[in-house]
Design a protein around this motif. Sequence first.
Motif, short mmCIF file in Angstrom:
data_model
loop_
_atom_site.label_atom_id
_atom_site.label_comp_id
_atom_site.label_asym_id
_atom_site.label_seq_id
_atom_site.Cartn_x
_atom_site.Cartn_y
_atom_site.Cartn_z
N SER A 194 2.39 -5.01 -3.68
CA SER A 194 2.76 -4.36 -4.93
C SER A 194 2.36 -5.20 -6.14
O SER A 194 2.42 -6.43 -6.13
CB SER A 194 4.27 -4.09 -4.97
OG SER A 194 4.64 -3.55 -6.22
N ASP A 226 0.90 0.91 -9.14
CA ASP A 226 0.69 1.07 -7.70
C ASP A 226 0.24 2.49 -7.37
O ASP A 226 -0.64 2.70 -6.52
CB ASP A 226 1.98 0.74 -6.94
CG ASP A 226 2.33 -0.74 -7.04
OD1 ASP A 226 1.43 -1.54 -7.36
OD2 ASP A 226 3.51 -1.08 -6.82
N GLY A 272 -1.37 -0.06 -4.49
CA GLY A 272 -1.17 -1.42 -4.98
C GLY A 272 -2.43 -2.23 -4.86
O GLY A 272 -3.55 -1.68 -4.88
N SER A 287 8.32 -1.93 -4.41
CA SER A 287 8.03 -2.18 -5.82
C SER A 287 9.29 -1.95 -6.63
O SER A 287 9.92 -0.89 -6.51
CB SER A 287 6.90 -1.27 -6.30
OG SER A 287 6.62 -1.51 -7.66
#
Length: 361
Positions: free
Chosen positions: A37, A44, A50, A150
């Motif tokens: 991430s 992302d 990502g 994330s």
Amino acid sequence: MAAAKTRTSTFSRNLSTAAPSHGPGLKCGPNGTVFLSSGIPDLDKILGGGFPLGSLVMVMEDAEAPHHMLLLRNFMAQGLVLGQHLLYSSPARDPRGFLGTLPSPAASKDDKSRERDPDQEKGLRIAWQYKKYFGENQLDGQRDGKHEYSNEFDLRKPLERHFINGPRIDCVSIQDCPDLSTLRDRCATFLSQFPRNDGSISCAGRIAIQSFCAPQCAYSNMEWDMLSFIRSLKSMVRSSNSVAIITFPPSLLSPSFCKRWQHMADTLLSVKAIQDEDKELAQLLTGYQDMVGFLNVHKVARINTQVPVILEATTFSIKLQKRRYLVLECLNQAPVDGSSGTSYGTSGGCSSSSKTGNLDF
């Protein structure tokens, strides 16, 4: 009597080819790619998941505003929250002091709901029946052991001290390095902890180099040496379970070397500040008052594939939601004012003899 043969189905699952398990903060992608991430959920999604492991990310800075620091802070904070190793290099004398400016992850929706109603469990009349099947400690462990891929970070809240003071952080001052060999050796030693293999990935590393060609550095005029360092770093990162991100001001490089640097990047981004009180831009875009800059995606990493990545848009607005959270949005054109052109309601109908807005069939 012949021994009975065990029948095996051709549709049985081959356990040897099953997807390997990875550590926290990693996500499997297409073509055997493993993503890490960026620390910004919107970025992302734009990049398709990502930053791929083994990729080199380069960010072109803007001389008018340090918006590249927003990307760098979230990238570093995301790794520290997930317990990943970090190598940070900066032209400052004390690069470890920059760690105190990293943002803290915002509270999730589940945490907020628990904070609002801490006695919610007492009001339930059915939940107590399941406590004999699931221990309270087991449930708490599953809740605390859950790692998000994330996080959303609160830019006004600093990261907690126990993340910053951990032994997994290595800081290097570029200003103290007489040449790039010292920085290359530090990167090689750091990346040797994450060799790439076909098995499961327990942990990944992150390298963040800020303002690589800053004038404070002794090698700022050695363009060929800096290009050789980027090439060697890319080769070392490619053979490891890590991601390296480099920010640099393109205005300090010659046009030919700037193009060479951009060609070396797997993922190439650039940030640009918005001029104060740009009236033409304010009339053209919606939500202009909330924008702080623009993010341009010039190149997206392609690992284990030759199929190009086609994005719906390449320019996004950088906004600070509630002055706390970093948000990336597509640019939307503002609606046309009725006084600037012909309105749809006053346009002619289907019949040429009609003078009103009513349709005449």
